[in-house]
Design a protein around this motif. Structure first.
Motif, PDB file in Angstrom:
ATOM      1  N   GLY A 371       0.710  -1.103   0.011  1.00 46.50           N
ATOM      2  CA  GLY A 371       0.224  -0.204   0.008  1.00 46.50           C
ATOM      3  C   GLY A 371       0.780   1.197  -0.155  1.00 46.50           C
ATOM      4  N   GLU A 372       0.239   2.237   0.779  1.00 50.78           N
ATOM      5  CA  GLU A 372       1.049   3.642   0.862  1.00 50.78           C
ATOM      6  C   GLU A 372       2.299   3.607   1.782  1.00 50.78           C
ATOM      7  OE1 GLU A 372      -3.026   6.089  -0.201  1.00 50.78           O
ATOM      8  OE2 GLU A 372      -2.137   6.200   1.715  1.00 50.78           O
ATOM      9  N   ALA A 373       2.346   2.185   2.654  1.00 49.06           N
ATOM     10  CA  ALA A 373       3.455   2.396   3.705  1.00 49.06           C
ATOM     11  C   ALA A 373       4.709   2.350   3.312  1.00 49.06           C
ATOM     12  CB  ALA A 373       2.885   1.226   4.457  1.00 49.06           C
ATOM     13  N   ALA A 374       5.032   1.968   2.022  1.00 49.29           N
ATOM     14  CA  ALA A 374       6.451   1.485   1.457  1.00 49.29           C
ATOM     15  C   ALA A 374       6.738   2.593   0.599  1.00 49.29           C
ATOM     16  CB  ALA A 374       6.341   0.059   1.026  1.00 49.29           C
ATOM     17  N   ARG A 375       7.910   3.471   1.104  1.00 56.13           N
ATOM     18  CA  ARG A 375       8.153   4.553   0.355  1.00 56.13           C
ATOM     19  C   ARG A 375       9.622   4.387  -0.552  1.00 56.13           C
ATOM     20  NH1 ARG A 375       5.193   9.278   1.285  1.00 56.13           N
ATOM     21  NH2 ARG A 375       3.830   9.164   2.849  1.00 56.13           N
ATOM     22  N   PHE A 376       9.377   4.458  -1.882  1.00 56.55           N
ATOM     23  CA  PHE A 376      10.426   4.215  -2.608  1.00 56.55           C
ATOM     24  C   PHE A 376      10.860   5.520  -3.488  1.00 56.55           C
ATOM     25  CE2 PHE A 376       9.295  -0.182  -1.839  1.00 56.55           C
ATOM     26  CZ  PHE A 376      10.428  -0.703  -2.338  1.00 56.55           C
ATOM     27  N   GLY A 377      10.195   6.446  -3.453  1.00 55.57           N
ATOM     28  CA  GLY A 377      10.298   7.819  -4.271  1.00 55.57           C
ATOM     29  C   GLY A 377      11.606   8.649  -4.058  1.00 55.57           C
ATOM     30  N   LEU A 378      12.021   9.342  -5.195  1.00 54.98           N
ATOM     31  CA  LEU A 378      12.807  10.457  -4.980  1.00 54.98           C
ATOM     32  C   LEU A 378      12.072  11.741  -4.522  1.00 54.98           C
ATOM     33  CD1 LEU A 378      15.026  10.015  -8.262  1.00 54.98           C
ATOM     34  CD2 LEU A 378      15.661   9.293  -5.991  1.00 54.98           C
ATOM     35  N   VAL A 379      10.551  11.704  -4.676  1.00 57.63           N
ATOM     36  CA  VAL A 379       9.864  12.906  -4.507  1.00 57.63           C
ATOM     37  C   VAL A 379       9.018  12.281  -3.355  1.00 57.63           C
ATOM     38  CG1 VAL A 379       8.125  14.397  -5.381  1.00 57.63           C
ATOM     39  CG2 VAL A 379      10.163  13.895  -6.762  1.00 57.63           C
ATOM     40  N   HIS A 380       8.582  13.044  -2.437  1.00 56.06           N
ATOM     41  CA  HIS A 380       7.763  12.567  -1.401  1.00 56.06           C
ATOM     42  C   HIS A 380       6.473  13.025  -1.688  1.00 56.06           C
ATOM     43  CE1 HIS A 380       5.234  13.228   2.429  1.00 56.06           C
ATOM     44  NE2 HIS A 380       6.216  12.293   3.096  1.00 56.06           N
ATOM     45  N   THR A 381       5.483  11.937  -1.484  1.00 56.73           N
ATOM     46  CA  THR A 381       4.207  12.246  -1.935  1.00 56.73           C
ATOM     47  C   THR A 381       3.085  12.080  -0.427  1.00 56.73           C
ATOM     48  OG1 THR A 381       4.267  11.110  -3.906  1.00 56.73           O
ATOM     49  CG2 THR A 381       1.944  11.564  -2.963  1.00 56.73           C
ATOM     50  N   ASP A 382       2.505  13.223  -0.464  1.00 55.81           N
ATOM     51  CA  ASP A 382       1.663  13.167   0.782  1.00 55.81           C
ATOM     52  C   ASP A 382       0.129  12.920   0.394  1.00 55.81           C
ATOM     53  OD1 ASP A 382      -0.542  14.373   2.525  1.00 55.81           O
ATOM     54  OD2 ASP A 382       1.054  15.681   3.385  1.00 55.81           O
ATOM     55  N   PHE A 383       0.116  11.685   0.896  1.00 50.02           N
ATOM     56  CA  PHE A 383      -1.195  10.935   0.126  1.00 50.02           C
ATOM     57  C   PHE A 383      -2.481  11.657   0.293  1.00 50.02           C
ATOM     58  CE2 PHE A 383       1.908   7.608   0.234  1.00 50.02           C
ATOM     59  CZ  PHE A 383       1.971   7.305  -1.299  1.00 50.02           C
ATOM     60  N   GLU A 384      -2.616  12.547   1.643  1.00 49.59           N
ATOM     61  CA  GLU A 384      -3.942  13.254   1.725  1.00 49.59           C
ATOM     62  C   GLU A 384      -3.929  14.431   1.031  1.00 49.59           C
ATOM     63  OE1 GLU A 384      -6.207  12.377   3.931  1.00 49.59           O
ATOM     64  OE2 GLU A 384      -5.458  10.569   4.612  1.00 49.59           O
ATOM     65  N   SER A 385      -3.008  15.136   0.865  1.00 52.05           N
ATOM     66  CA  SER A 385      -2.905  16.508   0.117  1.00 52.05           C
ATOM     67  C   SER A 385      -2.517  16.259  -1.276  1.00 52.05           C
ATOM     68  CB  SER A 385      -2.216  17.522   0.879  1.00 52.05           C
ATOM     69  OG  SER A 385      -0.859  17.111   0.783  1.00 52.05           O
ATOM     70  N   GLN A 386      -1.783  15.345  -1.665  1.00 52.03           N
ATOM     71  CA  GLN A 386      -1.040  14.968  -2.865  1.00 52.03           C
ATOM     72  C   GLN A 386      -0.203  16.023  -3.140  1.00 52.03           C
ATOM     73  OE1 GLN A 386      -1.267  12.348  -4.563  1.00 52.03           O
ATOM     74  NE2 GLN A 386      -3.002  11.464  -3.840  1.00 52.03           N
ATOM     75  N   GLN A 387       0.499  16.584  -2.213  1.00 52.46           N
ATOM     76  CA  GLN A 387       1.580  17.792  -2.400  1.00 52.46           C
ATOM     77  C   GLN A 387       2.766  16.663  -2.628  1.00 52.46           C
ATOM     78  OE1 GLN A 387       2.035  20.521   0.786  1.00 52.46           O
ATOM     79  NE2 GLN A 387       4.143  21.168   0.005  1.00 52.46           N
ATOM     80  N   ARG A 388       3.704  17.253  -3.578  1.00 54.70           N
ATOM     81  CA  ARG A 388       4.814  16.785  -3.837  1.00 54.70           C
ATOM     82  C   ARG A 388       5.933  17.668  -3.385  1.00 54.70           C
ATOM     83  NH1 ARG A 388       0.949  13.695  -6.315  1.00 54.70           N
ATOM     84  NH2 ARG A 388       1.315  12.990  -8.317  1.00 54.70           N
ATOM     85  N   THR A 389       6.968  16.827  -2.587  1.00 53.37           N
ATOM     86  CA  THR A 389       8.158  17.514  -2.105  1.00 53.37           C
ATOM     87  C   THR A 389       9.552  16.643  -2.441  1.00 53.37           C
ATOM     88  OG1 THR A 389       6.822  18.248  -0.299  1.00 53.37           O
ATOM     89  CG2 THR A 389       9.087  18.371  -0.166  1.00 53.37           C
ATOM     90  N   VAL A 390      10.498  17.318  -3.034  1.00 52.54           N
ATOM     91  CA  VAL A 390      11.683  16.670  -3.836  1.00 52.54           C
ATOM     92  C   VAL A 390      12.372  16.242  -2.403  1.00 52.54           C
ATOM     93  CG1 VAL A 390      13.723  16.705  -5.011  1.00 52.54           C
ATOM     94  CG2 VAL A 390      11.462  17.865  -5.886  1.00 52.54           C
ATOM     95  N   LYS A 391      12.948  15.046  -2.174  1.00 55.18           N
ATOM     96  CA  LYS A 391      13.676  14.485  -1.018  1.00 55.18           C
ATOM     97  C   LYS A 391      14.957  15.020  -1.257  1.00 55.18           C
ATOM     98  CE  LYS A 391      10.553  10.568  -0.623  1.00 55.18           C
ATOM     99  NZ  LYS A 391      10.510   9.139  -0.313  1.00 55.18           N
ATOM    100  N   ASP A 392      16.091  14.902  -0.302  1.00 46.49           N
ATOM    101  CA  ASP A 392      17.459  14.986  -0.450  1.00 46.49           C
ATOM    102  C   ASP A 392      18.049  14.344  -1.542  1.00 46.49           C
ATOM    103  OD1 ASP A 392      17.579  16.954   1.234  1.00 46.49           O
ATOM    104  OD2 ASP A 392      18.298  15.988   2.943  1.00 46.49           O
ATOM    105  N   SER A 393      17.399  13.017  -1.587  1.00 46.76           N
ATOM    106  CA  SER A 393      17.907  11.819  -2.504  1.00 46.76           C
ATOM    107  C   SER A 393      17.468  12.231  -3.790  1.00 46.76           C
ATOM    108  CB  SER A 393      17.312  10.424  -2.193  1.00 46.76           C
ATOM    109  OG  SER A 393      15.752  10.590  -2.171  1.00 46.76           O
ATOM    110  N   GLY A 394      16.409  13.055  -4.181  1.00 48.54           N
ATOM    111  CA  GLY A 394      15.910  13.488  -5.253  1.00 48.54           C
ATOM    112  C   GLY A 394      16.846  14.591  -5.948  1.00 48.54           C
TER     113      GLY A 394
END
Length: 427
Positions: A371-394
């Motif tokens: 589900g939503e619990a495993a995060r693989f992204g370079l960009v963080h997704t706030d699933f409630e607001s759908q806001q994207r935030t680039v992570k340090d790894s990104g």
């Protein structure tokens, strides 16, 4: 620290339609979620909301300097019932790939990525021989629609994972536990790849078509134990090598059955490798060694394995290599930059023709049964607001792309000091 020169390998990111698009569709995975089979109770109906945010996400790709993007098609969107096409959905995908190209991003399109429409699941899915014709029809329509902008294709993602998870272990839809069914599906998916390869080249002679197989290193727990060694070798053959040989060459060795009409040949233009981990086994199956570096799902982090699998693949099926997926579940972005650096270092030091690297994944997404619990992204997704935030790894990855490698300054800023958890530690 050693700076990395990656000028010979183009860098991109990867996604899958069901995992990012959202929408209350009738797919095998939406049904699985409604049946309560997802660990955190979430559903692909939300995911990363990409369907409504294509323009935003395309702009973000461009901002990060990404020039290669692996994306997928949601079959249930374009053919919601048998033989009925949704023209608006097809137009949406045309607009998406056109927008990518206009932004300087080259799309690599996956046609089938674990996703089946409900009407096809009801008809037996890949156990039904008629599914081959349905898939031919899908491939024909998608290639016809998108070929003005797309010339690189993966017909089927990780057929070995789909077959074993869905038909051997029963963890994925349709939840069956049948060795006979598993082998039947593995054969059918290899046959579907071959048919799609030939079909795409008829529709688009200049196209490049390849597989995206989940490959890993299989190692014995005790190398002195003959049963451990045999188990590793047998699992290696059954899980990945037999099916890859069938897809690439049309040669269906035991325990797969060669479909009628399939001729030996070459059915690949590049070799797509999805690599994540090493399995350490004492019997036929999966396993993880003790006291090793692991990610947040408990998978061993073993960078050397990337080149180990690429080396045997290239020896057997010489062609350009695309790393079509590589990434890690790191929910706090505590070690992803180190993971990236160490896997890219393997590529930089290798003499293999690794021409592409697609990081899995672009944004945090809906990770199948996790589900939503495993995060693989370079960009963080706030699933409630759908806001994207680039992570340090990104930001680190964007810097690698801009510099065609890793500079000492980038290593000092984003990699130095990062440590992996081990499976002796509690996180």
């Amino acid at each position: 620290m050693k700076a990395l020169d990656l000028a010979g390998c183009e860098l991109g990111v990867a996604t899958a339609a069901t995992q990012i698009e959202g929408g209350d569709l009738d797919t095998n995975w939406h049904r699985w979620a409604r049946a309560g089979r997802i660990t955190d109770g979430s559903s692909p109906a939300r995911a990363a909301g990409h369907w409504e945010r294509v323009a935003q996400d395309t702009a973000l790709l461009a901002e990060l300097g990404v020039r290669h993007y692996r994306m997928g098609i949601e079959w249930a969107r374009v053919e919601p019932s048998e033989g009925v096409w949704d023209e608006a959905a097809l137009a949406h995908y045309r607009d998406e790939v056109a927008g990518l190209v206009a932004a300087g991003v080259r799309p690599l399109v996956t046609v089938h990525h674990f996703n089946l429409p409900g009407w096809l699941e009801d008809a037996g899915g890949w156990l039904n021989p008629a599914t081959l014709a349905h898939f031919d029809r899908l491939v024909t329509r998608i290639v016809t629609e998108l070929k003005p902008w797309v010339s690189e294709w993966i017909p089927i993602n990780e057929p070995n994972v789909y077959a074993t998870k869905s038909y051997l272990f029963g963890e994925w839809p349709p939840g069956e536990r049948s060795l006979r069914g598993t082998l039947s599906v593995m054969s059918a998916l290899a046959h579907a790849h071959i048919r799609a390869y030939l079909l795409i080249h008829r529709l688009q002679p200049e196209a490049k078509v390849g597989s995206a197989s989940h490959l890993r290193v299989f190692a014995p727990v005790d190398r002195r134990n003959p049963w451990h060694r045999a188990s590793a070798a047998i699992t290696d053959q059954l899980f990945q090598r037999v099916q890859l040989r069938a897809m690439n060459t049309g040669r269906f060795g035991l325990p797969l059955r060669r479909p009628a009409g399939v001729r030996p040949g070459r059915y690949y233009d590049f070799q797509g490798v999805n690599y994540y981990t090493r399995s350490t086994v004492r019997s036929i199956g999966d396993g993880v060694a003790t006291d090793v570096d692991v990610n947040d799902l408990g998978w061993e982090i073993y960078p050397a394995g990337l080149i180990e699998v690429c080396r045997w693949v290239h020896a057997a099926y010489p062609a350009p290599i695309y790393i079509t997926e590589n990434g890690t579940c790191d929910n706090t972005d505590a070690f992803r930059s180190r993971y990236l650096y160490e896997h890219l270092a393997q590529i930089a030091a290798s003499d293999l023709p690794i021409e592409r690297y697609y990081h899995w994944c672009f944004t945090d997404n809906w990770e199948w049964v996790e589900g939503e619990a495993a995060r693989f992204g370079l960009v963080h997704t706030d699933f409630e607001s759908q806001q994207r935030t680039v992570k340090d790894s990104g930001r680190f990855y964007a810097d690698i792309i801009a510099n065609q490698g890793v500079t000492e300054a980038a290593h000092a800023r984003w990699v130095a000091g990062q440590t992996y958890p081990t499976n002796k530690e509690a996180r």
